[in-house]
Design a protein around this motif. Structure first.
Motif, PDB file in Angstrom:
ATOM      1  N   GLY A   7       0.809  -1.206   0.000  1.00 60.25           N
ATOM      2  CA  GLY A   7       0.000   0.000   0.000  1.00 60.25           C
ATOM      3  C   GLY A   7       0.843   1.256   0.000  1.00 60.25           C
ATOM      4  O   GLY A   7       0.534   2.235  -0.696  1.00 60.25           O
ATOM      5  N   LEU A   8       1.922   1.242   0.769  1.00 62.56           N
ATOM      6  CA  LEU A   8       2.800   2.408   0.837  1.00 62.56           C
ATOM      7  C   LEU A   8       3.469   2.674  -0.504  1.00 62.56           C
ATOM      8  O   LEU A   8       3.597   3.825  -0.932  1.00 62.56           O
ATOM      9  N   ASN A   9       3.899   1.615  -1.190  1.00 63.49           N
ATOM     10  CA  ASN A   9       4.518   1.803  -2.503  1.00 63.49           C
ATOM     11  C   ASN A   9       3.549   2.463  -3.480  1.00 63.49           C
ATOM     12  O   ASN A   9       3.918   3.379  -4.229  1.00 63.49           O
ATOM     13  N   LEU A  10       2.300   1.987  -3.483  1.00 66.05           N
ATOM     14  CA  LEU A  10       1.318   2.579  -4.392  1.00 66.05           C
ATOM     15  C   LEU A  10       0.996   4.012  -3.985  1.00 66.05           C
ATOM     16  O   LEU A  10       0.894   4.900  -4.835  1.00 66.05           O
ATOM     17  N   ALA A  11       0.834   4.249  -2.691  1.00 57.88           N
ATOM     18  CA  ALA A  11       0.522   5.601  -2.220  1.00 57.88           C
ATOM     19  C   ALA A  11       1.622   6.579  -2.618  1.00 57.88           C
ATOM     20  O   ALA A  11       1.345   7.718  -3.022  1.00 57.88           O
ATOM     21  N   SER A  12       2.865   6.138  -2.526  1.00 60.70           N
ATOM     22  CA  SER A  12       3.982   7.000  -2.900  1.00 60.70           C
ATOM     23  C   SER A  12       3.947   7.338  -4.388  1.00 60.70           C
ATOM     24  O   SER A  12       4.155   8.491  -4.790  1.00 60.70           O
ATOM     25  N   LEU A  13       3.651   6.330  -5.221  1.00 57.92           N
ATOM     26  CA  LEU A  13       3.551   6.571  -6.664  1.00 57.92           C
ATOM     27  C   LEU A  13       2.391   7.507  -6.991  1.00 57.92           C
ATOM     28  O   LEU A  13       2.524   8.427  -7.804  1.00 57.92           O
ATOM     29  N   LEU A  14       1.238   7.270  -6.370  1.00 62.31           N
ATOM     30  CA  LEU A  14       0.082   8.130  -6.617  1.00 62.31           C
ATOM     31  C   LEU A  14       0.368   9.569  -6.193  1.00 62.31           C
ATOM     32  O   LEU A  14       0.004  10.518  -6.897  1.00 62.31           O
ATOM     33  N   LEU A  21       0.585   0.713 -11.286  1.00 62.57           N
ATOM     34  CA  LEU A  21       0.302   1.810 -12.218  1.00 62.57           C
ATOM     35  C   LEU A  21       1.014   1.644 -13.555  1.00 62.57           C
ATOM     36  O   LEU A  21       1.275   2.625 -14.250  1.00 62.57           O
ATOM     37  N   ASP A  22       1.309   0.398 -13.932  1.00 64.02           N
ATOM     38  CA  ASP A  22       1.994   0.127 -15.196  1.00 64.02           C
ATOM     39  C   ASP A  22       0.977  -0.396 -16.208  1.00 64.02           C
ATOM     40  O   ASP A  22       0.768  -1.598 -16.341  1.00 64.02           O
ATOM     41  N   THR A  73      -3.885   7.452 -18.781  1.00 66.40           N
ATOM     42  CA  THR A  73      -4.553   6.212 -19.173  1.00 66.40           C
ATOM     43  C   THR A  73      -5.927   6.557 -19.735  1.00 66.40           C
ATOM     44  O   THR A  73      -6.338   7.720 -19.744  1.00 66.40           O
ATOM     45  N   GLN A  74      -6.649   5.536 -20.210  1.00 68.37           N
ATOM     46  CA  GLN A  74      -8.033   5.697 -20.628  1.00 68.37           C
ATOM     47  C   GLN A  74      -8.941   4.922 -19.676  1.00 68.37           C
ATOM     48  O   GLN A  74      -8.485   4.051 -18.939  1.00 68.37           O
TER      49      GLN A  74
END
Length: 304
Positions: free
Chosen positions: A18-25, A152-153, A182-183
């Motif tokens: 979750g932290l990895n995704l939150a950082s990317l977002l 997010l890839d 993205t679409q």
């Protein structure tokens, strides 16, 4: 105050995802990243259920919990370059404290990790994520323990649409798509046994004489939501799609997300009441439990 993303962390591998995704977002959306660890309030009841060789009084439990929480926050902050002001050690119920911090920090998303299905703690985490989805002032992003691919890839977001009360989900999906480049595919799942109409282009006329009333209403709702949400971005949403599927909503959304390699699944959920809300709640809950990619849950617009 600059808007933020609030991320709940603990010592689990799921929280790390979750932290990895939150950082990317936070980076892609240009938002502050606020890390939150909630320590349960120490009470004498904890001593009755605590294992042996642990602190033996309330003050010791409180100290150990705070100390462990500070260490978790320090480690996460060092890894993701988060300043001291963006670390919050909270005392109390995890869901309540995360929602409170989301209010205070003007959060646009709350991100939490999911333990998925079949683990000892899944029921506990489920209650936390359910409470956050219900009470948070913003959409909740639930990250699964095992991701189908790098976060997010991809170039597609799948958004489930039931009717015109799903405006918040559509708006959120479109906003994310612009920032993530993205679409969006809007999906309405029809009951089993109902003929699936051909997938129309977004800009197709509204004359659909061959559709049943329910199908026509769903199509008009999705077009209306898409047009309203993208009214200030003409020309940028031409690649968004409308799709109909038939069968179990959870399975159909998961299959479409997998086949399109969607980076996110976006759905709506009501707080309470009505048979339809209960059905939709079960869909969002099952998606959170079974998805292999992040699920963004938005509270649906109440009927007027």
């Amino acid at each position: 105050m600059t808007p933020s993303i609030v991320c709940g962390i603990d010592a689990s591998p799921q929280a790390h995802q979750g932290l990895n995704l939150a950082s990317l977002l936070a980076e892609r959306l240009a938002l502050r990243l606020v890390l939150v660890h909630a320590v349960p309030a120490a009470t004498p009841d904890l001593l009755l259920t605590a294992p042996t060789r642990v602190p033996t009084n309330v003050d010791q439990i409180d100290f150990v919990g705070r100390d462990t929480g500070e260490q978790l926050l320090d480690q996460a902050a060092d890894t993701h370059d988060v300043t001291g002001d963006e670390r919050r050690l909270e005392i109390g119920n995890a869901a309540e404290r995360l929602c409170a911090v989301a209010h205070e920090e003007q959060a646009e998303f709350v991100v939490v990790g999911s333990r998925g299905v079949g683990t000892l703690h899944s029921a506990v985490l489920g209650s936390v994520s359910t409470a956050i989805i219900r009470d948070a002032p913003c959409p909740t992003v639930v990250v699964p323990p095992a991701m189908a691919g790098p976060p997010l890839d991809g170039d597609r977001i799948v958004c489930g649409v039931q009717d015109d009360e799903d405006g918040p989900a559509v708006t959120t999906a479109l906003r994310l798509s612009r920032k993530l480049k993205t679409q969006v595919t809007l999906v309405h799942v029809l009951p089993a046994g109902v003929e699936v109409p051909p997938a129309p282009p977004v800009a197709a006329p509204d004359a659909n004489s061959g559709f049943e009333d329910a199908q026509r209403h769903a199509l008009q709702s999705m077009r209306s939501l898409l047009e309203h949400a993208s009214s200030d971005r003409r020309g940028e949403d031409e690649q968004h799609r409308i799709r109909f599927r038939r069968g179990d909503p959870t399975r159909q959304l998961l299959e479409l997300a997998a086949s399109t390699e969607a980076v996110l699944l976006v759905v709506g959920s009501r707080r309470r009441g009505t048979l339809r809300a209960g059905l939709l709640g079960s869909v969002s809950r099952e998606l959170v439990r079974n998805a292999d990619r992040p699920v963004v849950v938005c509270r649906r617009k109440p009927p007027t």
